[in-house]
Scaffold this motif. Structure first.
Motif, mmCIF file in Angstrom:
data_model
loop_
_atom_site.group_PDB
_atom_site.id
_atom_site.type_symbol
_atom_site.label_atom_id
_atom_site.label_comp_id
_atom_site.label_asym_id
_atom_site.label_seq_id
_atom_site.Cartn_x
_atom_site.Cartn_y
_atom_site.Cartn_z
ATOM 1 N N LEU A 107 -46.394 -19.270 -1.534
ATOM 2 C CA LEU A 107 -47.266 -18.711 -0.314
ATOM 3 C C LEU A 107 -46.067 -18.812 0.688
ATOM 4 C CD1 LEU A 107 -50.712 -20.122 0.037
ATOM 5 C CD2 LEU A 107 -49.887 -18.235 -1.021
ATOM 6 N N PRO A 108 -45.268 -19.927 1.013
ATOM 7 C CA PRO A 108 -44.051 -19.920 1.896
ATOM 8 C C PRO A 108 -42.784 -18.950 1.485
ATOM 9 C CG PRO A 108 -44.154 -21.668 0.795
ATOM 10 C CD PRO A 108 -45.443 -21.324 0.174
ATOM 11 N N VAL A 109 -42.656 -18.843 0.327
ATOM 12 C CA VAL A 109 -41.754 -17.837 -0.111
ATOM 13 C C VAL A 109 -42.275 -16.644 0.140
ATOM 14 C CG1 VAL A 109 -40.259 -16.868 -2.159
ATOM 15 C CG2 VAL A 109 -40.615 -19.397 -1.836
ATOM 16 N N ALA A 110 -43.279 -16.143 -0.156
ATOM 17 C CA ALA A 110 -43.900 -14.791 0.152
ATOM 18 C C ALA A 110 -43.896 -14.392 1.663
ATOM 19 C CB ALA A 110 -45.277 -14.685 -0.393
ATOM 20 N N ALA A 111 -44.411 -15.362 2.449
ATOM 21 C CA ALA A 111 -44.070 -15.101 3.756
ATOM 22 C C ALA A 111 -42.897 -14.788 4.312
ATOM 23 C CB ALA A 111 -44.831 -16.490 4.607
ATOM 24 N N PHE A 112 -41.856 -15.548 3.868
ATOM 25 C CA PHE A 112 -40.405 -15.305 4.422
ATOM 26 C C PHE A 112 -39.974 -13.942 3.914
ATOM 27 C CE2 PHE A 112 -39.471 -19.977 5.272
ATOM 28 C CZ PHE A 112 -39.428 -19.734 6.533
ATOM 29 N N LEU A 113 -40.307 -13.602 2.754
ATOM 30 C CA LEU A 113 -39.770 -12.309 1.886
ATOM 31 C C LEU A 113 -40.611 -11.296 2.650
ATOM 32 C CD1 LEU A 113 -39.709 -13.029 -1.936
ATOM 33 C CD2 LEU A 113 -37.897 -12.833 -0.391
ATOM 34 N N GLY A 114 -41.846 -11.374 3.162
ATOM 35 C CA GLY A 114 -42.533 -10.304 3.905
ATOM 36 C C GLY A 114 -41.984 -9.959 5.134
ATOM 37 N N ALA A 115 -41.680 -11.208 5.918
ATOM 38 C CA ALA A 115 -40.847 -10.903 7.226
ATOM 39 C C ALA A 115 -39.694 -10.292 7.157
ATOM 40 C CB ALA A 115 -40.740 -12.447 7.594
ATOM 41 N N ILE A 116 -38.725 -10.695 6.177
ATOM 42 C CA ILE A 116 -37.553 -9.958 5.805
ATOM 43 C C ILE A 116 -37.756 -8.400 5.430
ATOM 44 C CG2 ILE A 116 -35.112 -9.821 4.211
ATOM 45 C CD1 ILE A 116 -35.707 -12.946 3.876
ATOM 46 N N ALA A 117 -38.595 -8.217 4.403
ATOM 47 C CA ALA A 117 -38.829 -6.882 3.954
ATOM 48 C C ALA A 117 -39.394 -6.128 5.417
ATOM 49 C CB ALA A 117 -39.869 -6.981 3.144
ATOM 50 N N MET A 118 -40.340 -6.522 6.067
ATOM 51 C CA MET A 118 -40.948 -5.634 7.236
ATOM 52 C C MET A 118 -39.813 -5.289 8.246
ATOM 53 S SD MET A 118 -43.541 -4.104 7.954
ATOM 54 C CE MET A 118 -45.098 -4.865 7.359
ATOM 55 N N VAL A 119 -39.158 -6.147 8.490
ATOM 56 C CA VAL A 119 -38.032 -6.329 9.612
ATOM 57 C C VAL A 119 -36.892 -5.135 9.085
ATOM 58 C CG1 VAL A 119 -36.121 -7.279 10.921
ATOM 59 C CG2 VAL A 119 -38.328 -8.409 10.638
ATOM 60 N N ALA A 120 -36.668 -5.265 7.895
ATOM 61 C CA ALA A 120 -35.567 -4.312 7.139
ATOM 62 C C ALA A 120 -36.282 -2.853 7.269
ATOM 63 C CB ALA A 120 -35.226 -4.827 5.755
ATOM 64 N N ALA A 121 -37.505 -2.822 6.708
ATOM 65 C CA ALA A 121 -38.066 -1.295 6.765
ATOM 66 C C ALA A 121 -38.386 -0.950 8.173
ATOM 67 C CB ALA A 121 -39.417 -1.607 6.218
ATOM 68 N N ASP A 122 -38.562 -1.797 9.023
ATOM 69 C CA ASP A 122 -38.547 -1.032 10.583
ATOM 70 C C ASP A 122 -37.180 -0.730 11.047
ATOM 71 O OD1 ASP A 122 -39.898 -0.533 13.163
ATOM 72 O OD2 ASP A 122 -38.686 -2.333 13.754
ATOM 73 N N THR A 123 -36.235 -1.486 10.711
ATOM 74 C CA THR A 123 -34.785 -1.098 11.146
ATOM 75 C C THR A 123 -34.508 0.403 10.311
ATOM 76 O OG1 THR A 123 -34.412 -3.319 11.692
ATOM 77 C CG2 THR A 123 -32.571 -1.989 11.249
ATOM 78 N N ALA A 124 -34.961 0.464 9.099
ATOM 79 C CA ALA A 124 -34.354 1.733 8.476
ATOM 80 C C ALA A 124 -35.373 2.820 8.944
ATOM 81 C CB ALA A 124 -34.856 1.587 6.959
ATOM 82 N N ALA A 125 -36.713 2.677 9.389
ATOM 83 C CA ALA A 125 -37.455 3.784 9.829
ATOM 84 C C ALA A 125 -36.887 4.220 11.262
ATOM 85 C CB ALA A 125 -38.659 3.071 10.177
ATOM 86 N N ARG A 126 -36.425 3.363 12.037
ATOM 87 C CA ARG A 126 -35.894 3.931 13.408
ATOM 88 C C ARG A 126 -34.402 4.129 13.385
ATOM 89 N NH1 ARG A 126 -33.348 -0.412 16.347
ATOM 90 N NH2 ARG A 126 -33.836 -2.442 15.482
ATOM 91 N N SER A 127 -33.828 3.919 12.259
ATOM 92 C CA SER A 127 -32.266 4.448 12.008
ATOM 93 C C SER A 127 -32.318 5.866 11.010
ATOM 94 C CB SER A 127 -31.425 3.380 11.365
ATOM 95 O OG SER A 127 -31.687 2.152 12.059
ATOM 96 N N VAL A 128 -33.110 6.307 10.482
ATOM 97 C CA VAL A 128 -32.903 7.192 9.590
ATOM 98 C C VAL A 128 -32.406 8.518 10.417
ATOM 99 C CG1 VAL A 128 -34.128 8.797 7.859
ATOM 100 C CG2 VAL A 128 -34.552 6.334 7.952
ATOM 101 N N ALA A 129 -33.272 8.983 11.457
ATOM 102 C CA ALA A 129 -33.177 10.250 12.163
ATOM 103 C C ALA A 129 -32.950 9.647 13.608
ATOM 104 C CB ALA A 129 -34.297 10.950 12.056
ATOM 105 N N ARG A 130 -32.246 10.411 14.511
ATOM 106 C CA ARG A 130 -31.874 10.031 15.839
ATOM 107 C C ARG A 130 -32.948 10.600 16.822
ATOM 108 N NH1 ARG A 130 -26.787 8.136 16.966
ATOM 109 N NH2 ARG A 130 -25.350 8.005 15.276
ATOM 110 N N SER A 131 -33.564 11.977 16.275
ATOM 111 C CA SER A 131 -34.527 12.352 17.057
ATOM 112 C C SER A 131 -35.860 12.173 16.967
ATOM 113 C CB SER A 131 -34.456 14.009 16.760
ATOM 114 O OG SER A 131 -34.719 14.199 15.470
ATOM 115 N N ILE A 132 -36.100 11.460 15.971
ATOM 116 C CA ILE A 132 -37.695 11.011 15.560
ATOM 117 C C ILE A 132 -37.568 9.725 15.115
ATOM 118 C CG2 ILE A 132 -38.044 12.349 13.389
ATOM 119 C CD1 ILE A 132 -40.754 13.059 14.262
#
Length: 362
Positions: free
Chosen positions: A308-333
């Motif tokens: 459970l604690p390992v999953a929580a940390f990995l989930g936080a890391i994965a979500m922050v990384a996904a959000d960073t990628a989502a707003r970095s893929v394209a400049r206009s959108i």
């Protein structure tokens, strides 16, 4: 006569308990530091690049004013503290909540395909947003909290139906089946409202929310997942040893004194509360709650005390990384985060299933 001497194989010694604890403690420290590192990178990336060192200096300066002289502009401080940092921390809280909820859902149902939206929470939350956005009921009543509160209240409706109807039966599948049926009903209501009632602006707003994202994140919106994670999530981790008892089967857990039916219903209630809090601020984001618990299981095994604690940390890391990628893929959108998690998570999940079944065949 030839005498053949066989050398005894050396006995495999179990790791010392203190060494095992130290290894797990070291892993937790590494995951915590990795989470801070990923959050720092997320705040650093954007249209205005800010060095990671400056990011943490700005945060330290806010926490301890006057400790040292600032060398950054007021605009950069505002970008870090008012925009990017609350977004990154909200993403971390949402990712941890979804991964923890998914791990508990898979453990208590003994179903590796269970996810946090098991009881129709995502569809109910989406319908709550439709009620406010499309039908205009209660619009603006709570200011910036209107959409999150509407989504959270909508998420509680299928949860209540699942527990009120399915909870009367001893089989755990009854609760799940009622949740699946509720999800279909609310999905149909969302589709009907969008196609028949919504105009173009409302359609765009609802679809963007359903796809998932953190574009509207503020310090105020981070309250929902953070409070849920600190209360419900902490309670789940404290009950991890009892969750492990379910791996012996319902009869085995009952023989050890557990009220299996009540415990499972309470855990599913906690799963839905975590998922509802996450969905209320981020929309429906898939694969984090389904995939991350499997990754955590590969790292530390199936024991809930460590999983459970390992999953929580990995989930936080994965979500922050996904959000960073989502707003970095394209400049206009800004690409919805749910799109990124689906495109990345689906192939990884298929690969994990392939490896698992191939190992089982061998």
């Amino acid at each position: 006569m030839t005498v053949t001497a066989e050398r005894a194989a050396p006995a495999v010694q179990a790791p010392h308990p203190a060494r095992a604890r130290l290894g797990f403690a070291g892993l937790m420290v590494l995951l915590a530091l990795t989470t801070l590192f990923v959050v720092g990178l997320a705040v650093s990336f954007g249209s205005v690049r800010i060095p990671v060192g400056d990011v943490w200096a700005i945060v330290a300066h806010r926490l301890a004013p006057g400790a040292f002289e600032s060398w950054w502009s007021q605009a950069r401080e505002s970008i870090v503290l008012d925009s990017r940092l609350p977004r990154a921390l909200t993403a971390a809280a949402v990712g941890a909540a979804l991964a923890l909820a998914g791990a508990v859902a898979q453990a208590v149902t003994r179903n590796p395909l269970a996810d946090p939206y098991l009881l129709g929470v995502s569809s109910g939350a989406g319908f709550g947003v439709v009620v406010v956005t499309v039908l205009g009921l209660g619009v603006g009543a709570l200011g910036a909290f209107t959409i999150p509160v509407a989504a959270f209240l909508g998420a509680l409706v299928p949860l209540f139906l699942s527990l009120a109807i399915g909870g009367r039966y001893p089989q755990p599948t009854a609760v799940i089946l009622v949740g699946v049926a509720s999800a279909q009903v609310f999905s149909a209501l969302i589709t009907f409202s969008i196609l028949v009632v919504a105009d173009e602006h409302q359609l765009s707003s609802v679809m963007h929310w359903l796809a998932g994202g953190f574009g509207d994140s503020r310090w105020s919106t981070a309250i929902f997942p953070a409070v849920a994670l600190g209360t419900v999530g902490a309670a789940m981790m404290l009950s991890a040893s009892r969750i492990d008892l379910l791996q012996a089967g319902d009869d085995g857990a009952a023989a050890l004194g557990m009220n299996v039916r009540r415990f499972r219903v309470l855990q599913l209630l906690g799963v839905s509360m975590l998922a509802g809090a996450a969905v209320s601020v981020a929309g429906g984001i898939g694969f984090i709650g389904l995939l991350v618990p499997h990754l955590a299981g590969y790292v530390v095994g199936a024991r809930a005390v460590r999983l459970l604690p390992v999953a929580a940390f990995l989930g936080a890391i994965a979500m922050v990384a996904a959000d960073t990628a989502a707003r970095s893929v394209a400049r206009s959108i800004e690409v919805p985060v749910g799109v990124v998690t689906a495109l990345v998570g689906a192939p990884i999940f298929v690969w994990m299933l392939y490896r698992q079944y191939r190992r089982a065949e061998q």
